[in-house]
Design a protein around this motif. Sequence first.
Motif, short mmCIF file in Angstrom:
data_model
loop_
_atom_site.label_atom_id
_atom_site.label_comp_id
_atom_site.label_asym_id
_atom_site.label_seq_id
_atom_site.Cartn_x
_atom_site.Cartn_y
_atom_site.Cartn_z
N MET A 1 49.98 67.01 51.73
CA MET A 1 51.18 66.26 51.91
C MET A 1 52.34 67.00 51.24
SD MET A 1 51.41 62.17 51.54
CE MET A 1 49.65 62.14 51.66
N LEU A 2 53.47 67.06 51.91
CA LEU A 2 54.63 67.77 51.41
C LEU A 2 55.79 66.80 51.18
CD1 LEU A 2 56.02 70.61 50.95
CD2 LEU A 2 56.87 70.33 53.28
N VAL A 3 56.38 66.88 50.01
CA VAL A 3 57.55 66.08 49.66
C VAL A 3 58.74 67.03 49.56
CG1 VAL A 3 58.62 64.59 47.93
CG2 VAL A 3 56.17 64.39 48.41
N GLN A 4 59.82 66.64 50.22
CA GLN A 4 61.07 67.40 50.13
C GLN A 4 62.14 66.48 49.56
OE1 GLN A 4 63.67 70.12 53.00
NE2 GLN A 4 63.44 68.09 53.83
N MET A 5 62.85 66.97 48.55
CA MET A 5 63.99 66.25 48.01
C MET A 5 65.21 67.14 48.20
SD MET A 5 62.43 64.25 44.72
CE MET A 5 62.23 65.71 43.74
N VAL A 6 66.21 66.59 48.88
CA VAL A 6 67.42 67.34 49.19
C VAL A 6 68.59 66.70 48.47
CG1 VAL A 6 68.90 68.21 51.04
CG2 VAL A 6 66.46 67.81 51.49
N HIS A 7 69.34 67.49 47.72
CA HIS A 7 70.51 67.00 47.00
C HIS A 7 71.76 67.46 47.75
CE1 HIS A 7 68.27 65.61 43.49
NE2 HIS A 7 67.44 66.59 43.81
N ILE A 8 72.65 66.50 48.00
CA ILE A 8 73.85 66.78 48.79
C ILE A 8 75.03 66.08 48.14
CG2 ILE A 8 74.96 66.46 51.04
CD1 ILE A 8 72.09 66.21 52.22
N GLU A 9 76.16 66.78 48.07
CA GLU A 9 77.40 66.17 47.63
C GLU A 9 78.39 66.24 48.79
OE1 GLU A 9 80.66 66.10 44.02
OE2 GLU A 9 78.82 67.27 43.80
N VAL A 10 78.98 65.09 49.10
CA VAL A 10 79.88 64.95 50.24
C VAL A 10 81.33 65.04 49.77
CG1 VAL A 10 80.57 63.40 52.13
CG2 VAL A 10 78.17 63.48 51.38
N LYS A 11 82.15 65.70 50.57
CA LYS A 11 83.57 65.81 50.25
C LYS A 11 84.22 64.41 50.28
CE LYS A 11 84.09 70.41 52.29
NZ LYS A 11 84.66 71.17 53.43
N ILE A 53 68.04 62.95 49.45
CA ILE A 53 67.19 62.60 50.57
C ILE A 53 65.75 62.87 50.15
CG2 ILE A 53 66.79 62.93 53.04
CD1 ILE A 53 69.78 62.22 52.16
N TYR A 54 64.91 61.83 50.27
CA TYR A 54 63.51 61.92 49.86
C TYR A 54 62.66 61.79 51.12
CZ TYR A 54 59.15 60.66 47.52
OH TYR A 54 57.84 60.62 47.08
N GLU A 55 61.93 62.85 51.45
CA GLU A 55 61.12 62.85 52.67
C GLU A 55 59.69 63.26 52.34
OE1 GLU A 55 63.49 64.63 56.19
OE2 GLU A 55 64.26 65.58 54.36
N VAL A 56 58.75 62.59 52.99
CA VAL A 56 57.34 62.93 52.81
C VAL A 56 56.76 63.22 54.19
CG1 VAL A 56 55.09 62.16 51.97
CG2 VAL A 56 57.18 61.41 50.80
N PHE A 57 56.10 64.36 54.30
CA PHE A 57 55.47 64.77 55.54
C PHE A 57 53.97 64.94 55.32
CE2 PHE A 57 59.86 65.97 55.96
CZ PHE A 57 60.15 65.60 57.27
N SER A 58 53.21 64.68 56.36
CA SER A 58 51.76 64.75 56.25
C SER A 58 51.25 66.16 56.02
CB SER A 58 51.11 64.16 57.50
OG SER A 58 51.52 64.87 58.66
N PRO A 86 76.18 74.19 49.54
CA PRO A 86 74.86 74.19 50.17
C PRO A 86 74.01 73.02 49.68
CG PRO A 86 75.26 76.27 48.99
CD PRO A 86 76.42 75.37 48.73
N ARG A 87 73.17 72.54 50.58
CA ARG A 87 72.17 71.53 50.21
C ARG A 87 71.14 72.20 49.32
NH1 ARG A 87 69.86 70.95 55.58
NH2 ARG A 87 71.13 72.76 56.04
N THR A 88 70.77 71.57 48.22
CA THR A 88 69.71 72.11 47.39
C THR A 88 68.43 71.34 47.66
OG1 THR A 88 70.27 70.72 45.50
CG2 THR A 88 71.31 72.88 45.61
N LYS A 89 67.33 72.06 47.76
CA LYS A 89 66.06 71.45 48.14
C LYS A 89 65.00 71.77 47.10
CE LYS A 89 67.24 72.05 52.98
NZ LYS A 89 66.85 72.62 54.26
N THR A 90 64.17 70.77 46.85
CA THR A 90 63.02 70.92 45.96
C THR A 90 61.81 70.41 46.72
OG1 THR A 90 64.47 70.43 44.09
CG2 THR A 90 62.11 70.40 43.67
N TYR A 91 60.69 71.12 46.61
CA TYR A 91 59.47 70.75 47.32
C TYR A 91 58.35 70.45 46.33
CZ TYR A 91 62.07 72.92 51.09
OH TYR A 91 63.05 73.26 51.98
#
Length: 101
Positions: A1-11, A53-58, A86-91
């Motif tokens: 199972m893979l978890v992705q966390m994406v951090h984004i700051e909006v203008k 953004i918190y996403e979990v993939f099988s 840029p969006r920063t991502k952690t897995y």
Amino acid sequence: MLVQMVHIEVKPGHVDEFIEAFRINYEGTRKNEEGNLRFDVLRDPENEHKFMIYEVFSSEDAFQAHRQTEHYKECVRRIDPIITGPRTKTYFNAEMADYLS
């Protein structure tokens, strides 16, 4: 199972536009991708322009398939001009979680 966390700051002035763009990705992912187990769009309570953004993939394959979908590409196309950098991502690999079964 893979978890992705994406951090984004909006203008400033683009939060509603960002939320609508991410709704396209969220709905497309949850309705059409069996390999997506969880998808949360979280907003910082102390800074309305910061999102996680918190996403979990099988699997890694499910995650890579997600990145090829039209709803993902449309979301990225819409948000790229309205984010501060840029969006920063952690897995992570999920070892124990309620959604494992």
